[in-house]
Design a protein around this motif. Structure first.
Motif, PDB file in Angstrom:
ATOM      1  N   GLU A  47     -14.070  -3.590  -9.710  1.00 15.46           N
ATOM      2  CA  GLU A  47     -13.626  -4.244 -10.940  1.00 15.46           C
ATOM      3  C   GLU A  47     -14.828  -4.674 -11.782  1.00 15.46           C
ATOM      4  O   GLU A  47     -14.819  -4.517 -13.015  1.00 15.46           O
ATOM      5  N   ALA A  48     -15.872  -5.170 -11.107  1.00 16.31           N
ATOM      6  CA  ALA A  48     -17.081  -5.569 -11.834  1.00 16.31           C
ATOM      7  C   ALA A  48     -17.722  -4.354 -12.503  1.00 16.31           C
ATOM      8  O   ALA A  48     -18.201  -4.431 -13.639  1.00 16.31           O
ATOM      9  N   LYS A  56     -21.042  10.763 -13.797  1.00 17.81           N
ATOM     10  CA  LYS A  56     -19.594  10.793 -14.060  1.00 17.81           C
ATOM     11  C   LYS A  56     -18.943   9.501 -13.585  1.00 17.81           C
ATOM     12  O   LYS A  56     -18.045   8.967 -14.243  1.00 17.81           O
ATOM     13  N   LEU A  57     -19.405   9.032 -12.433  1.00 18.39           N
ATOM     14  CA  LEU A  57     -18.836   7.792 -11.895  1.00 18.39           C
ATOM     15  C   LEU A  57     -19.072   6.641 -12.870  1.00 18.39           C
ATOM     16  O   LEU A  57     -18.163   5.860 -13.161  1.00 18.39           O
ATOM     17  N   ASP A 114     -11.795   4.314 -15.876  1.00 13.44           N
ATOM     18  CA  ASP A 114     -10.505   5.007 -15.789  1.00 13.44           C
ATOM     19  C   ASP A 114      -9.864   4.876 -14.406  1.00 13.44           C
ATOM     20  O   ASP A 114      -8.719   5.300 -14.215  1.00 13.44           O
ATOM     21  N   PHE A 115     -10.637   4.365 -13.440  1.00 15.15           N
ATOM     22  CA  PHE A 115     -10.096   4.246 -12.080  1.00 15.15           C
ATOM     23  C   PHE A 115      -8.978   3.210 -12.072  1.00 15.15           C
ATOM     24  O   PHE A 115      -9.134   2.098 -12.584  1.00 15.15           O
ATOM     25  N   TRP A 123     -10.601   8.658  -4.690  1.00 15.41           N
ATOM     26  CA  TRP A 123     -10.965   8.944  -6.081  1.00 15.41           C
ATOM     27  C   TRP A 123     -12.401   9.444  -6.167  1.00 15.41           C
ATOM     28  O   TRP A 123     -12.692  10.413  -6.873  1.00 15.41           O
ATOM     29  N   LEU A 124     -13.305   8.802  -5.405  1.00 18.72           N
ATOM     30  CA  LEU A 124     -14.715   9.201  -5.423  1.00 18.72           C
ATOM     31  C   LEU A 124     -14.897  10.584  -4.790  1.00 18.72           C
ATOM     32  O   LEU A 124     -15.633  11.425  -5.308  1.00 18.72           O
TER      33      LEU A 124
END
Lengths: 205, 175
Positions: free
Chosen positions: A21-22, A66-67, A73-74, A83-84
């Motif tokens: 979240e951070a 990209k991350l 968007d996650f 997801w990763l």
């Protein structure tokens, strides 16, 4: 691994929802923590998939860019690991696709002569047996290769691999079975050596 | 090779490795450039002004004087074409056989009818009276005002002046 990220004032662990979240809020310290937590994982998948260190570095760097760009968007209801993994898998496949588009003939040529192009330095740095296994895996099709990498580099279950690749468990089993048959033929010289050599090779990489 | 042997080999040789020190986290400035930019906001007023300006420009382009030309030897066709463009030129349906029409042009508020007399060129110019008579290398043989339009005849050869009038006028009463 943990970090006390100034503004948040709490101890956080890698891939912790609070870290994610951070990162989504643009906290660079949180992203550095996320990077440290996942750098070996991302690089290892890239290396096992691409078969060489230079490409692995490119893929890993691109995956982290990209991350950074898409972590907002996650969606928190999904599993971050999945997801990763999906992001890294797609980056590997994109990288290979680009290389094939650019240099299809050259890549085939390199694939066909790769064993003879091993340099002395590479021989020194890399265990010969491991090089042969890596070579055998590198010659698998991308679909089969990715299943093998996720299974043996990351130790994921069939279900987890299926979720990452967005296919059925049966498809994963089928691809892995096919990859096993191909690799068994290519690695026939390793017969009965798996346990014998394990002590000598363990921890070299 | 047995399956368990293969799995042992793969587990042993395909494990995780430590990423090299050269792998660094990307800097925030490495963000992928996206369009529209993150700070971009759609502004309806600006979009409306831009659209209105585009309409005005297109309308002005549509209204601008466009050169037009009709190539024809048919007197009726040329007369009708000029009339459809607000030029009332009373070209006779059957001018003398020595007169041969070739074309008509419109440039803004000026119309020209090109024809020849026995192969010698003549130009009839129809223009608003506020404009100066056209400058031409030909001899201007006649220029007169009819129904608010200035008719000017120009001939390559002065001897064609009389016959040139017969494009619109009948008989020797011309002059």
């Amino acid at each position: 691994m943990s970090s006390n990220m100034g503004g948040l004032g709490m101890v956080l662990h890698e891939n912790d929802p609070a870290v994610i979240e951070a990162c989504r809020q643009g906290d660079h310290d949180a992203f550095a923590l996320l990077f440290e937590a996942n750098r070996d994982k991302v690089y290892s998948i890239a290396l096992r998939f691409s078969g060489n260190e230079a490409s692995a570095m490119d893929i890993a760097q691109e995956a982290f860019i990209k991350l950074l760009a898409h972590i907002k968007d996650f969606r928190s209801e999904a599993r971050f690991d999945t997801w990763l993994y999906r992001l890294v898998v797609n980056t590997c496949l994109d990288h290979r696709r680009r290389r094939r588009n650019l240099l299809p003939i050259l890549e085939d040529l390199v694939d066909s002569v790769r064993p003879s192009t091993e340099t002395v330095l590479t021989d020194l740095l890399r265990d010969e047996a491991q090089g042969q296994v890596q070579e055998a895996v590198a010659r698998l099709s991308p679909e089969h290769r990715m299943v093998v990498v996720l299974r043996y580099t990351e130790g994921l279950s069939y279900e987890e691999i299926a979720e990452i690749l967005r296919c059925s468990r049966g498809t994963v089993a089928s691809r892995l079975n096919r990859a096993h048959k191909i690799l068994a033929r290519r690695l026939v010289k390793f017969r009965n050596s798996g346990s014998q050599n394990s002590g000598g090779n363990r921890g070299r990489v | 090779m047995a399956a368990f042997e293969l799995e042992q080999v793969l587990n042993k040789h395909l494990g995780r490795v430590t990423a090299p020190e050269g792998l660094h986290p990307p800097q925030p400035s490495t963000q992928v450039i996206q369009w529209p930019k993150p700070g971009y906001r759609f502004q309806p007023v600006l979009a409306g002004v831009a659209a209105a300006a585009a309409v005005v420009v297109l309308f002005a382009l549509w209204l601008r004087p466009r050169p037009a030309e009709l190539r024809s030897t048919d007197p009726a066709q040329i007369a009708a074409w000029l009339k459809s463009r607000s030029f009332d030129v009373p070209i006779r349906q059957t001018p003398p056989s020595s007169i041969r029409l070739s074309s008509a042009h419109i440039k803004g508020s000026v119309a020209e009818v090109d024809y020849s007399i026995a192969g010698r060129n003549v130009v009839l110019t129809v223009s608003p009276p506020s404009l100066e008579p056209p400058s031409t290398a030909y001899h201007i043989v006649r220029s007169h005002l009819v129904r608010g339009q200035l008719f000017t005849l120009s001939c390559a050869f002065p001897q064609d002046a009389r016959t040139a009038c017969l494009l619109c006028h009948a008989g020797p009463e011309v002059n």
